[in-house]
Design an enzyme around this catalytic site. Structure first.
Site, PDB file in Angstrom:
ATOM      1  N   GLY A 254       0.816  -1.209   0.000  1.00 54.92           N
ATOM      2  CA  GLY A 254       0.000   0.000   0.000  1.00 54.92           C
ATOM      3  C   GLY A 254       0.847   1.255   0.000  1.00 54.92           C
ATOM      4  CB  SER A 255      -0.079   4.733   0.634  1.00 57.53           C
ATOM      5  OG  SER A 255      -0.642   4.729   1.935  1.00 57.53           O
ATOM      6  N   PRO A 256       2.973   4.621   1.482  1.00 58.33           N
ATOM      7  CG  PRO A 256       4.811   5.709   0.522  1.00 58.33           C
ATOM      8  CD  PRO A 256       3.400   5.281   0.227  1.00 58.33           C
TER       9      PRO A 256
ATOM     10  N   GLY B  49       1.738   2.455   5.454  1.00 62.57           N
ATOM     11  CA  GLY B  49       2.859   1.594   5.829  1.00 62.57           C
ATOM     12  C   GLY B  49       3.487   2.018   7.149  1.00 62.57           C
TER      13      GLY B  49
ATOM     14  CD  GLU C  62       7.176  -5.529  -1.530  1.00 62.47           C
ATOM     15  OE1 GLU C  62       7.554  -4.627  -2.319  1.00 62.47           O
ATOM     16  OE2 GLU C  62       7.924  -6.454  -1.158  1.00 62.47           O
TER      17      GLU C  62
ATOM     18  CB  CYS D 166       3.387  -0.033  -6.436  1.00 60.66           C
ATOM     19  SG  CYS D 166       3.637  -1.799  -6.717  1.00 60.66           S
TER      20      CYS D 166
END
Length: 480
Positions: A188-190, A193, A210, A248
């Site tokens: 997913g997104s930072p 994350g 990831e 991504c």
């Protein structure tokens, strides 16, 4: 919360029973997953169309086919992966033997993603099963048809006492993260994350993140017309052909020398028309934006007057259908959101440079990307890119193909994530390599024990330096 507690209790009991450790169980689950993919292919296509508008060809290429290939590869290799690996020992340890024994981590949690809701959910599951773990899958709530399919179908095919699907909104994810796991795998997104990593830290739970990032294309030259056509086709495929840019590892922006910009733009326009027709909004070959929230986010990126002024192709939006035309922008402001945030949509900035070698400094001035794509025949430039940049992967003269290569690890570095999977790397991701040494009661070396003296110090020095002749002479009381 009660469902989570009950599921976790059952999974832990199943794992403690040892059933998931056997090669028979692992192979049975992998075969069952292949049966599911074969039996339910049409329903998977339907779910992906409902969630993202993916054409069956795109759905098979990027999801169904990838999962089938991955499961088949794991099924063929899992016994070899499970086998203990023999190790070498220095003579000073004789008689003894050592090995590295892969063992499952335990009960693991896998968060799926909405842009590839089958592949990015089931591919990690294949690694977790191959390694002998019990698993909870949390599909993304933003792909509800795919999530419902997994929740309904996986328990029919797989061992429901060892592999469970738990659906729900963000609150369910928060509940799951409150528990102790033996591994968390998140795509997913930072931003999210960081939340996952923070929650995992409470229990010292290892994580694989990831996260993606702004993946650049370095386009060295367009002087060869044949090479230029191939490069442009692959750029378009890696931008608009992969979930309409919602990938991504999809192309985020292109770096090209200023003298080639006009040629590049014309080739892009011509090929976009060939792929998606006169009105791409009506094309059946381009996926839609996942939801209104993401659609609004992308529209806001274009509403900056300086950004909208840089549009050289496309820009049409259909809010009702959640579709955005393939859009090309030339040199948007580098401090605009479109150049500082991951685009994750069908907007392609082209950034011009005086010399393509400047692309290295440009990339290095930004967070490390998940992938770098470079189209070049210059061997020296290739080596320079590899030596002077950092990214999860580098692919020369193509885009996205590294993702489906089981012999390569897939994962990020820095802000684009950490940990890796695919093929044997997925097995390793969900395994612990346990070091095992077995020694004999024969041949006791007394210098390892007190009382200490100069001879014992000399002996230990020789042992740590692996000076076998010196050790032998020392034991015999002789000098060189």
């Amino acid at each position: 919360m009660a469902e989570v507690e009950n599921s976790l209790a059952e999974l832990r009991q199943t794992f403690r029973s040892g059933r998931t450790r056997s090669v028979a169980w692992r192979k049975t689950q992998l075969r069952a997953l292949l049966d599911l993919i074969r039996d339910k292919e049409d329903l998977i296509f339907e779910a992906l169309y409902q969630d993202l508008g993916k054409h069956p060809v795109e759905a098979y290429r990027d999801e169904v086919g990838v999962v089938k290939k991955s499961a088949t590869h794991a099924l063929s290799n899992v016994e070899k992966w499970m086998a203990p690996k023999k190790g070498d020992l220095p003579l000073v340890f004789f008689p003894a033997k050592v090995e590295v024994l892969p063992e499952p981590l335990g009960v693991v949690l896998i968060f799926g993603s909405w842009n590839f809701p089958f592949d990015v959910t089931l591919d990690p599951l294949i690694g977790a099963i191959s390694a002998g773990n019990a698993v909870v899958i949390k599909p993304s709530e933003h792909a509800p048809a795919s999530s419902a399919f997994l929740a309904k179908t996986l328990p029919i095919y797989l061992d429901d006492s060892a592999i469970k699907v738990i659906e729900g909104e963000a609150g369910v994810s928060e509940q799951l993260l409150q528990h102790k796991w033996d591994k968390i795998f998140f795509t997913g997104s930072p931003r999210v994350g960081r939340l996952v990593m923070t929650a995992a830290a409470e229990h010292l739970t290892p994580v694989t993140l990831e996260l993606g990032g702004k993946c650049p294309v370095i386009l060295d030259s367009l002087s060869n017309p044949s090479d230029a056509k191939v490069a442009v086709k692959r750029i378009i495929g890696g931008k608009w052909g992969a979930c309409s840019g919602q990938a991504c590892i999809g192309v985020d922006y292109v770096l090209v020398e200023d003298k080639f910009k006009s040629n590049l733009i014309e080739l892009l326009k011509k090929t976009i028309k060939k792929f998606y027709g006169e009105n791409p909004i009506n094309s059946k070959s381009i996926a839609r934006i996942v939801n209104k929230q993401q659609f609004e986010r992308l529209r806001n990126l274009l509403q900056d007057p300086l950004v909208s002024a840089s549009i050289v192709h496309g820009g049409s939006l259909d809010e009702e259908k959640l579709l955005i035309e393939p859009t090309i922008l030339l040199n948007p402001p580098l401090d605009a959101d479109i150049m500082t945030e991951e685009i994750f949509g069908p907007l392609l900035p082209i950034i011009t440079l005086d010399n393509i070698k400047e692309s290295i400094d440009f990339i290095n001035s930004r967070p490390k990307p998940l992938a770098i794509y470079a189209f070049t025949k210059d061997g020296t430039f290739k080596r320079q890119i590899l030596a002077e940049t950092s990214s999860g992967s580098v692919t020369f003269n193509d885009i996205l193909v590294q993702f489906v290569c089981d012999s390569l690890p897939f994962g990020g570095v820095g802000q684009s994530g950490f940990g890796r999977y695919h093929g044997k790397y997925s097995f390793d991701n969900f395994s612990h390599e346990k070091a095992v040494m077995q020694r004999s009661f024969f041949l006791e070396l007394e210098p390892r024990y007190p009382p200490w003296n100069d001879f014992k110090l000399k002996f230990i020095r020789l042992a740590y330096n692996f000076d076998y002749l010196g050790i032998l002479l020392a034991l015999m009381g002789l000098k060189r």
